[in-house]
Enzyme design. Sequence first.
Site, PDB file in Angstrom:
ATOM      1  N   HIS A 236       0.854  -1.198   0.000  1.00 57.21           N
ATOM      2  CA  HIS A 236       0.000   0.000   0.000  1.00 57.21           C
ATOM      3  C   HIS A 236       0.886   1.242   0.000  1.00 57.21           C
ATOM      4  O   HIS A 236       2.080   1.184   0.297  1.00 57.21           O
ATOM      5  CB  HIS A 236      -0.950   0.016   1.202  1.00 57.21           C
ATOM      6  CG  HIS A 236      -0.236   0.059   2.534  1.00 57.21           C
ATOM      7  ND1 HIS A 236       0.379   1.185   3.027  1.00 57.21           N
ATOM      8  CD2 HIS A 236      -0.036  -0.905   3.467  1.00 57.21           C
ATOM      9  CE1 HIS A 236       0.913   0.938   4.196  1.00 57.21           C
ATOM     10  NE2 HIS A 236       0.687  -0.340   4.485  1.00 57.21           N
ATOM     11  N   ASP A 363      -4.406 -19.747  11.139  1.00 58.22           N
ATOM     12  CA  ASP A 363      -3.318 -20.326  11.928  1.00 58.22           C
ATOM     13  C   ASP A 363      -3.502 -19.967  13.404  1.00 58.22           C
ATOM     14  O   ASP A 363      -3.518 -18.791  13.780  1.00 58.22           O
ATOM     15  CB  ASP A 363      -1.971 -19.792  11.415  1.00 58.22           C
ATOM     16  CG  ASP A 363      -0.799 -20.587  11.942  1.00 58.22           C
ATOM     17  OD1 ASP A 363      -0.518 -20.488  13.143  1.00 58.22           O
ATOM     18  OD2 ASP A 363      -0.179 -21.304  11.135  1.00 58.22           O
ATOM     19  N   SER A 378       1.546  -5.545   6.516  1.00 55.34           N
ATOM     20  CA  SER A 378       1.260  -5.227   5.113  1.00 55.34           C
ATOM     21  C   SER A 378       2.492  -5.501   4.248  1.00 55.34           C
ATOM     22  O   SER A 378       3.596  -5.088   4.585  1.00 55.34           O
ATOM     23  CB  SER A 378       0.865  -3.758   4.969  1.00 55.34           C
ATOM     24  OG  SER A 378      -0.314  -3.495   5.686  1.00 55.34           O
TER      25      SER A 378
END
Length: 428
Positions: A236, A363, A378
């Site tokens: 991003h 998980d 990210s």
Amino acid sequence: MKRLNHGWVRKATGILLLVILFSAAFYPPIQKFVQLPNEIALFEGHTFELPNAITVLNYDESSVGFTSDSDQTMEAMSSSHSSIVMGLNGFPIQSMDVTVHPELKVIPSGQSIGVRVKTEGVLVVGHHLMDTDAGKVSPGEVSDIQVGDMILKMNGNDIREMSEIQPLVQEAGENNTPIELEVKRDEKVIQKKLTPVKGKSDARFHLGLYIRDSAAGVGTLTFFEPESRKYGALGHVISDMETKEPIDIGDGEIVKSDVTSIEKGLTGEPGEKLARFSNDRKVIGDITKNTEFGIFGKMSKSIDREKSMEPIEIGLADQVKEGPAEILTVVEGDKVQRFDIEIVNSTPQKFPATKGMVIKVTDEELLETTGGIVQGMSGSPIIQDDRIIGAVTHVFINDPSSGYGCHIEWMLSDAGIDINNKEWKEAS
């Protein structure tokens, strides 16, 4: 009477045709055609499974291949654009465009990195009211200098750092002359004039602006290509904390970082990786681009890589399946680990968009440690079927176990890696 019978027959025929068409829509072989994409993209050597009920009637043998006439496994043979014609019982029903890209592999990372960027000029992040004899005033605001503006030049001098500003401001103030400013706003360069002022009991002149020339943070390295050393990270854009606007990067660098602790994500409160730049602060790459898909540049020649970090294939959006996948990321120190996730939804996109996949962390270890997806994660690469298919981009505020991912092809494009041909390697 004849007219009545004729009209009844027409209505009955129409109803019968509607029933046939409606039923056909639910006929399994027809449903399989409806579900097929109009176009797909594959890399050389990759395969694509066609539904059993479908027969391939025509295809370019130099582009794709089938092991036998009855085999539903299509293999991409060589770089090209072509189409295949499919049908039922020898009757053509649908064609599908097939693009075959040259073979390409990149190294998935998941390594935690520190990011340091210098802005193209100096960024205006606020107005400062000066207490003067004439009242409180901000010369910058009076001169229509807006938050988010980038000051590029002052009196014809290029401005790269904040330290270059004060001598020019002091000189203009002492001479009581306005400063000629060149300002970048919304991708346009405009000219402004600003006259500095002194505050009460202040020996220096001021612009009445809060400004910044750099930013720093942490994130995750997604991939790098070993031959060109081009990389992609974050997934991003880097935006300024105050203005929320994308930062125009003059230059920057990435360094190794270590994760020191995790603030666990909760519903309504995103968590965060807390990290620090590694003690040696070794620069591992430069930053040349800041786009909606992350930061991009080249890795240093001396970059070390783990033996386990071997190049893997690219998985394009057409090949992404709903179901199990993995992410690579760091939750402690500098150790990259694999964690299980699920691809909840994937949308093949004809145009770049950051929200191409919906993912969910499954998980148990990662959920226990982080609560799911946290800030700083990210850019973590998403792996499915031993292929890198994308990167983590955003977390859902109301459900930290879930978030968005972008398809890898958009990050490759912004990194300057053209999946359509091999010439980018030589050009780089």
